[in-house]
Design a protein around this motif. Structure first.
Motif, mmCIF file in Angstrom:
data_model
loop_
_atom_site.group_PDB
_atom_site.id
_atom_site.type_symbol
_atom_site.label_atom_id
_atom_site.label_comp_id
_atom_site.label_asym_id
_atom_site.label_seq_id
_atom_site.Cartn_x
_atom_site.Cartn_y
_atom_site.Cartn_z
ATOM 1 N N VAL A 17 4.063 9.606 -10.962
ATOM 2 C CA VAL A 17 3.555 9.720 -9.597
ATOM 3 C C VAL A 17 4.439 10.703 -8.834
ATOM 4 C CG1 VAL A 17 3.003 8.483 -7.474
ATOM 5 C CG2 VAL A 17 2.711 7.342 -9.695
ATOM 6 N N ASN A 18 3.775 11.677 -8.146
ATOM 7 C CA ASN A 18 4.497 12.526 -7.189
ATOM 8 C C ASN A 18 3.813 12.414 -5.833
ATOM 9 O OD1 ASN A 18 2.198 14.042 -7.450
ATOM 10 N ND2 ASN A 18 3.198 15.818 -8.403
ATOM 11 N N SER A 19 4.161 13.293 -4.918
ATOM 12 C CA SER A 19 3.606 13.176 -3.567
ATOM 13 C C SER A 19 2.119 13.478 -3.525
ATOM 14 C CB SER A 19 4.353 14.131 -2.623
ATOM 15 O OG SER A 19 4.231 15.472 -3.081
ATOM 16 N N LEU A 46 0.849 -1.186 0.000
ATOM 17 C CA LEU A 46 0.000 0.000 0.000
ATOM 18 C C LEU A 46 0.888 1.240 0.000
ATOM 19 C CD1 LEU A 46 -3.028 0.751 0.137
ATOM 20 C CD2 LEU A 46 -2.711 1.140 2.587
ATOM 21 N N GLU A 47 0.583 2.161 -0.908
ATOM 22 C CA GLU A 47 1.322 3.415 -0.975
ATOM 23 C C GLU A 47 0.426 4.553 -0.517
ATOM 24 O OE1 GLU A 47 3.215 4.113 -4.683
ATOM 25 O OE2 GLU A 47 3.516 1.970 -5.067
ATOM 26 N N VAL A 48 1.022 5.477 0.227
ATOM 27 C CA VAL A 48 0.295 6.657 0.709
ATOM 28 C C VAL A 48 0.660 7.817 -0.200
ATOM 29 C CG1 VAL A 48 -0.084 8.216 2.640
ATOM 30 C CG2 VAL A 48 0.341 5.784 3.070
ATOM 31 N N ASN A 96 4.049 -3.152 -12.355
ATOM 32 C CA ASN A 96 4.903 -2.940 -11.177
ATOM 33 C C ASN A 96 4.084 -2.329 -10.054
ATOM 34 O OD1 ASN A 96 4.970 -0.487 -12.969
ATOM 35 N ND2 ASN A 96 5.974 0.373 -11.165
ATOM 36 N N PHE A 97 4.402 -2.753 -8.819
ATOM 37 C CA PHE A 97 3.786 -2.149 -7.644
ATOM 38 C C PHE A 97 4.758 -1.158 -6.988
ATOM 39 C CE2 PHE A 97 0.877 -5.621 -8.197
ATOM 40 C CZ PHE A 97 -0.325 -5.065 -7.813
ATOM 41 N N ASP A 98 6.032 -1.452 -7.022
ATOM 42 C CA ASP A 98 7.033 -0.489 -6.557
ATOM 43 C C ASP A 98 7.287 0.511 -7.675
ATOM 44 O OD1 ASP A 98 7.266 -1.880 -4.194
ATOM 45 O OD2 ASP A 98 8.834 -3.192 -4.980
ATOM 46 N N LEU A 109 8.153 11.068 -8.028
ATOM 47 C CA LEU A 109 8.682 10.002 -7.178
ATOM 48 C C LEU A 109 8.977 8.727 -7.970
ATOM 49 C CD1 LEU A 109 6.314 10.438 -4.104
ATOM 50 C CD2 LEU A 109 8.594 11.413 -4.446
ATOM 51 N N GLY A 110 8.269 8.527 -9.063
ATOM 52 C CA GLY A 110 8.481 7.313 -9.849
ATOM 53 C C GLY A 110 7.383 7.160 -10.890
ATOM 54 N N TYR A 111 7.364 5.967 -11.514
ATOM 55 C CA TYR A 111 6.446 5.740 -12.624
ATOM 56 C C TYR A 111 5.788 4.366 -12.455
ATOM 57 C CZ TYR A 111 9.080 9.575 -14.662
ATOM 58 O OH TYR A 111 9.675 10.787 -14.876
ATOM 59 N N ILE A 112 4.582 4.265 -13.004
ATOM 60 C CA ILE A 112 3.826 2.998 -13.021
ATOM 61 C C ILE A 112 3.577 2.640 -14.479
ATOM 62 C CG2 ILE A 112 1.640 1.888 -12.451
ATOM 63 C CD1 ILE A 112 1.546 3.614 -9.943
ATOM 64 N N LEU A 113 3.862 1.376 -14.837
ATOM 65 C CA LEU A 113 3.765 0.898 -16.217
ATOM 66 C C LEU A 113 2.612 -0.105 -16.328
ATOM 67 C CD1 LEU A 113 5.246 1.134 -18.953
ATOM 68 C CD2 LEU A 113 6.574 -0.873 -18.309
ATOM 69 N N GLU A 114 1.828 -0.005 -17.408
ATOM 70 C CA GLU A 114 0.717 -0.929 -17.674
ATOM 71 C C GLU A 114 0.817 -1.424 -19.112
ATOM 72 O OE1 GLU A 114 -2.897 0.590 -14.750
ATOM 73 O OE2 GLU A 114 -2.922 1.150 -16.859
ATOM 74 N N ARG A 115 0.266 -2.606 -19.336
ATOM 75 C CA ARG A 115 0.210 -3.157 -20.694
ATOM 76 C C ARG A 115 -1.119 -3.849 -20.890
ATOM 77 N NH1 ARG A 115 3.832 -8.220 -19.597
ATOM 78 N NH2 ARG A 115 2.242 -9.838 -19.348
ATOM 79 N N LYS A 116 -1.481 -4.070 -22.178
ATOM 80 C CA LYS A 116 -2.691 -4.826 -22.527
ATOM 81 C C LYS A 116 -2.513 -5.406 -23.918
ATOM 82 C CE LYS A 116 -5.656 -1.390 -24.815
ATOM 83 N NZ LYS A 116 -5.809 -2.165 -26.054
#
Length: 1191
Positions: free
Chosen positions: A752-754, A458-460, A725-727, A707-714
């Motif tokens: 993603v940022n704060s 879980l990320e806040v 990725n979750f991290d 803060l980072g990035y989230i990657l998705e595919r389909k």
């Protein structure tokens, strides 16, 4: 009007069927069917335009098609149409309706077929080809095609003399063509066939039938029936009923000259199968029906009142909604509605003691996957539900995980569910071990999806912040977490907060709020939010602000008290979309005037907006309303921004004035937000199941560092995006793995940022994971000469979805690192001959396989190859069939191929019987690996011993081939009739002078009655040179002839006895008394007249009559009083007093009055008849119309 079709069968009593456009015609008011003896007719009443179709008449296995042409009402319709009946001829090349002769089929929008194989018809010995075409534009590689007969018989293992399978590929139209050719068909080829085509994720099939017709058809003929001699029929009946001891007597009584031949035919007649007495027509051997359709099984019984029973697998069938029994005349029909797989069984119809058997095959259509599975990503412990939709309700499917079939385990981990056409796979309490590829399979398709199970994290995104509020104000604690399904509890000083009218708790998506209205001093405490199932504790403090009223002097300059807010006065940070409420305590007497300004320090002289409020009394007044406004209170003012936006960011200046003085302060407001979406990611380094994803940071980071990035595919055809990725990813590249080769994917990225997560980026360009093939295998050197090297190899073990474009062959000199292409471009073969090499060079060779994904690894020959001819001892490999005497017939072509080995190329010498071969008479062709002896037309002098010698320097090898050319023998010599006694005759002869260069295997002895001179075989393959011919008939004279026989066959001519053998009658010799010679002369007299005839043009016809007269009269034929003796179109015959005039292929002009005249020395006689010649079938309708118009 009405149309009448007439037909005649060879025999009476044959059952005839009439068809209209392929459908059997039943008798009704419109269609009248009649049968009288061997004559059959079909009458169509009230002919209309809808009757202009093709008709057919069927008798036994013979079928004749014809058409009815109906003209417009302006032209009278023909009163009758007759069916012409030319003699039916047996043909080996029967015209059949097959897939190859059909017009182009429309494209199949559902399956893989462009053209499906069609039903066909073929006669015995004929050929037929079925064709299926498959669109290859969307296929990565060649589809797999199988041909079946019936349900399960795979015809791939039956390829041979009578069955051939072919396939071609049209590169221009990108269409695969598959053909099944049946050669010299017989009855066993008839039945149902199926063609199945499959690719990696698609499947389709098509059914078709082959109908077989016998070539022994019952001929249909028009015209008058010819009368048969009753005596012939009586002889057959007498022979059939008589005992064998009476055969000779019956033959003598009725003048039978070929008794042996008649007895053989009589024996075959007696072996005819006994016909059924209960059934006129039995069930067909087998029926086929599609699942869900209905089928009718019909028999015809001899007794219309007979009762029948229907059995299924030996059990009697009872009447129900699905099984219907019908009795129409002598027809008994069983109808099965809504056929299911349970109806696939053996059926019987029982009448008394007799039974009729058949088998019903229920064909189940392939089940297609109409909505495929979709990839899923879940957390550990969550419920997983895979869903797909198939083409049929309640269909049976198979689920697999990583190629292993799934079953219901004792723990019920996997649960399978069906809901109409939808199929579900449910996994309760998923674990990390459940990750993998899940497959659903039907008999018509396959669908694959990936499941990724991640640990719970879980990320806040936004934590709760400390608040300072005054009495009666509102306090809002807000936080945002990564999972919108996570619930939680709020605590106040460690105790759970219970909501009421003043305290509200809300959970909308990822945002959790605690709202406290009308804050009181009792609300001051430490507040915490704890997500359920996670070790998190988000805490903040609520501080209550007490407002103290002190007595101040009347004259007090204005003062701004910003320090009391407990935060830095320089900068105030607000999240975009949130409400900014800024409380500014002020003091001063008299009450100061408050002015708010927004200034831009970066650009001097910037204009600003003013918000001015005045206090005249303790009552609160609003001088400015809207999203950005100011509220004035007794001892402070409030600056409010509803739903902060990026444009609200800047420096705000508050100025307080009264007559005593003024004060001012600058407050910086910073609005922070989620980042802008990044640009579409770029895909590179694509492999078999992986790729590299690259992207750039967003143009605006939302005022906070990313803060980072989230990657998705389909999958491209899916609508569900799956998180990879979750991290959070800190880098700008990522290697995505665990993809399915050959499936098209898309990628997108979040920043993603704060504050939170941006909107998704545009999807990347679609891409397909494809890996280069593995290196070729078994790479070896096949041959080496002074300037060439022959290489061979096998295809790679793994080719992959990208297919195989070809191979590249390279070489380099030993000790060098420069690789040189050995061939121009790619080669698709698995062998290569490298030419123009320098003798003595040592070369390294390597080969690579190429496809869309690139080059494979290189296969390299272990040792360098020296370009130099290798000395190899000559060796002849004589084929097995040449190790014994080769026997050929005169006139045949001889082609002898003898392979050998030897290097350098050996010298080849052919000898015959020790002499050099004549190149003009015999052809010799030599190559590097074999030598060929070719004789275009064999003769007897070609027989002998042929010797082949190979020579390399002082090394030789030789073989000898013995060839024997044979021909038909000459006739036997010196045939003699040695003796005649009783019913016997003894013959002797000597062997032929010319045996045809082959051993005489025997002789064939034949006899002929002097009266008819028709020859009949007495002995076959008779080995002796003498024989006794028995069973001769007394009173007859016989000639005999003998053929000799060897391997090539019977001799062209036979040796014949010069004098006949007379079989004398036994018993006492009767001496007749002498009488005065009687005068038997009489004038000609016709005993059988000529008959008027009507014939069809184009078919030979005859006119016959019988005449009597002594001496034998001379015969003359006339047409319309014109003598026909010199006309070649007419032939006259006279046999035993029967006179025949044959007219070859008459035309309408040959009609007229024909006269036959008989003349002898005692007188003359004449007789005449009328001959009408009608037009053929093509002109029949025109002649009829012309006749009706004339009338």
């Amino acid at each position: 009007s009405a149309a009448v079709f007439e037909a005649e069968t060879e025999k009476a009593g044959i059952k005839v069927k009439w068809q209209r456009a392929g459908t059997e015609i039943t008798e009704s008011e419109k269609y009248v069917i009649k049968a009288e003896g061997n004559k059959h007719s079909l009458t169509i009443s009230n002919v209309g335009k809808e009757d202009d179709v093709t008709y057919a008449v069927i008798a036994g296995s013979s079928k004749v098609k014809f058409e009815l042409k109906v003209k417009e009402p302006a032209v009278p319709a023909p009163a009758a149409s007759e069916l012409p009946a030319p003699p039916v001829e047996s043909s080996q090349n029967t015209e059949v309706i097959s897939a190859g002769t059909q017009p182009e089929e429309p494209l199949d929008p559902i399956g893989l077929f462009v053209t499906r194989p069609q039903d066909g018809e073929v006669t015995v010995g004929g050929n037929i080809t079925f064709t299926a075409k498959v669109a290859g534009e969307s296929l990565l590689k060649k589809p797999s095609v199988k041909w079946f007969k019936g349900k399960w018989m795979d015809l791939g293992s039956k390829v041979g003399k009578h069955l051939q399978l072919h396939d071609t590929y049209d590169r221009n139209n990108k269409v695969y063509t598959f053909e099944m050719e049946i050669i010299e068909a017989n009855m066993t080829f008839a039945g149902g066939y199926r063609c199945e085509v499959s690719t990696k994720d698609k499947f389709d099939s098509s059914n078709f039938n082959l109908i077989w017709h016998s070539d022994t058809l019952i001929p249909f003929c028009r015209g008058e029936a010819k009368s048969e001699s009753q005596s012939d029929v009586d002889v057959w009946e007498i022979l059939r009923k008589a005992p064998p001891s009476e055969y000779e007597k019956i033959a003598f009584q009725y003048g039978i000259t070929d008794l042996r031949g008649m007895l053989k035919r009589l024996k075959r007649i007696k072996k005819e199968e006994k016909k059924s007495t209960a059934f006129q027509k039995k069930l067909d051997p087998a029926y086929q029906v599609d699942k869900g359709q209905k089928i009718k099984l019909m028999v015809e019984v001899a007794n219309p009142d007979a009762d029948v029973k229907w059995l299924k697998n030996g059990q009697e069938i009872q009447v129900s909604g699905r099984y219907i029994f019908e009795a129409i005349g002598n027809k008994r029909i069983l109808t099965i509605n809504h056929c299911s797989l349970a109806d696939d069984a053996a059926y019987e119809c029982v009448v008394g003691e007799e039974k009729s058997f058949t088998e019903l095959f229920v064909k189940e259509p392939p089940i297609l996957i109409t909505h495929p599975l979709e990839d899923q990503m879940v957390m550990v412990g969550e419920r997983v539900e895979f869903e797909c939709e198939v083409s049929e309700e309640g269909a049976t499917v198979k689920w697999e995980k990583d190629g292993i079939e799934l079953t219901r385990e004792e723990t019920f981990k996997y649960r399978f569910k069906k809901d109409g056409k939808k199929q579900y796979l449910i996994i309760n309490d998923s674990t990390k071990e459940d990750s993998g590829h899940y497959t659903v399979k039907t008999n018509g398709g396959v669908s694959v999806a990936e499941l990724i199970v991640q640990e719970k994290k879980l990320e806040v995104y936004q934590s709760i912040a400390d608040l300072t509020v005054k009495a009666r104000d509102q306090a809002v604690f807000k936080c945002e977490v990564s999972d919108e399904n996570v619930k939680g509890i709020w605590l106040k000083n460690g105790k759970e907060v219970v909501p009421d009218e003043r305290i509200k708790i809300s959970h909308i998506g990822r945002i959790h709020k605690l709202t406290i209205e009308d804050v009181t001093p009792g609300d001051e405490a430490d507040y915490s939010f704890i997500p359920q199932g996670f070790a998190y504790n988000l805490s903040a403090k609520l501080q209550f602000l007490e407002v103290k009223i002190d007595f101040v002097p009347r004259e007090e300059p204005p003062k701004i008290h910003l320090d009391c807010l407990g935060q830095s006065p320089d900068t105030i940070v607000v999240v975009a979309g949130n409400k900014l409420r800024l409380d500014v305590p002020i003091s001063g007497d008299p009450t100061p005037t408050v002015i708010w300004q927004k200034v831009n320090k970066a650009v001097p002289g910037t204009t600003y907006n003013e918000f001015i409020c005045y206090f005249h009394c303790p009552q609160l007044l609003f001088e400015s309303e809207g999203r950005v406004r100011v509220e004035m209170h007794e001892d402070h003012c409030v600056f409010i921004i509803e739903g902060a936006e990026k444009e609200d960011e800047g420096v705000y200046r508050v100025i307080v004035k009264n007559p005593v003085g003024e004060d001012k302060a600058d407050i910086t407001v910073k609005v922070i937000d989620v980042p802008d979406p990044p640009e579409a990611p770029k895909i590179s380094n694509i492999g078999e199941d992986y790729c590299t994803v690259q992207w750039q940071p967003p143009k605006y980071d939302g005022g906070q560092p990313v803060l980072g990035y989230i990657l998705e595919r389909k999958k491209k055809k899916s609508y569900r995006w799956m998180r990879l990725n979750f991290d959070l990813l800190k880098e700008l590249t990522y290697e995505a793995k665990r993809m399915i080769e050959g499936v098209v994917y898309e990628m997108r990225i979040y920043a993603v940022n704060s504050i939170g997560m941006s909107r998704p980026s545009p999807a990347s360009q679609p891409f397909m994971p494809i890996a280069p093939p593995s290196e070729p295998t078994h790479f070896t050197v096949e041959d080496v000469s002074d300037s060439t090297v022959a290489l061979k190899w096998r295809p790679p073990e793994r080719i992959g979805a990208g297919g195989l474009d070809g191979y590249i062959v390279e070489y380099c000199k030993d000790g060098s690192t420069e690789w040189i292409p050995a061939l121009p471009g790619l080669t698709e073969r698995t062998s290569a001959l490298i030419k123009d090499l320098v003798t003595g060079d040592k070369l390294q060779f390597r080969i690579k396989a190429i496809n869309l994904a690139g080059e494979s690894g290189a296969a390299i020959i272990k040792e360098p190859v020296t370009v130099q001819e290798i000395l190899q001892r000559p060796k002849i490999w004589l084929p097995r069939h040449l190790r014994q005497t080769l026997v050929k017939k005169v006139g045949e072509t001889i082609n002898i191929v003898i392979p050998f080995q030897g290097k350098p190329r050996p010298k080849i010498i052919w000898m015959k019987d020790g002499q050099t071969l004549d190149s003009k008479d015999v052809g010799i062709r030599n190559s590097n690996t074999d030598t060929i002896l070719f004789i275009r037309k064999a003769e007897l002098h070609h027989s002998g011993a042929y010797e082949v010698t190979l020579q390399i320097e002082n090394m030789t090898d030789k073989v000898t081939i013995t060839m024997q050319i044979i021909d038909k023998p000459g006739p036997p010599q010196n045939i003699k009739l040695v003796d005649v006694w009783g019913f016997n005759a003894a013959l002797e002869w000597t062997p032929p002078q010319d045996d045809g260069n082959a051993q005489i295997l025997g002789y064939t002895v034949q006899k002929a009655d002097k009266k008819t001179m028709e020859w009949y075989t007495v002995f076959d393959h008779y080995r002796r040179t003498n024989c006794v011919v028995s069973d001769l008939i007394m009173g007859n004279e016989y000639f005999f002839r003998i053929f000799s026989e060897n391997l090539c066959g019977l001799s062209e001519t036979a040796a014949t006895t010069k004098n006949p053998a007379y079989i004398q009658k036994t018993g006492t010799t009767y001496k007749p008394p002498s009488y005065k010679e009687h005068d038997f002369s009489e004038p000609p007299k016709f005993t059988h007249p000529l008959v008027n005839r009507s014939v069809i043009a184009g078919y030979n016809t005859t006119l016959s009559c019988a005449v009597r007269g002594i001496p034998k009269p001379k015969i003359f034929w006339y047409k319309n009083k014109m003598d026909l003796s010199g006309d070649a179109k007419y032939r006259m015959f006279s046999k035993q007093g029967v006179l025949t005039l044959e007219i070859r292929k008459p035309t309408p002009f040959d009609g007229g009055c024909y006269t036959c005249k008989a003349v002898n020395e005692c007188g003359e006689a004449e007789i005449e008849c009328r001959l009408d010649v009608r037009g053929n079938q093509m002109n029949l309708m025109d002649n009829t119309n012309t006749a009706m118009k004339n009338e």
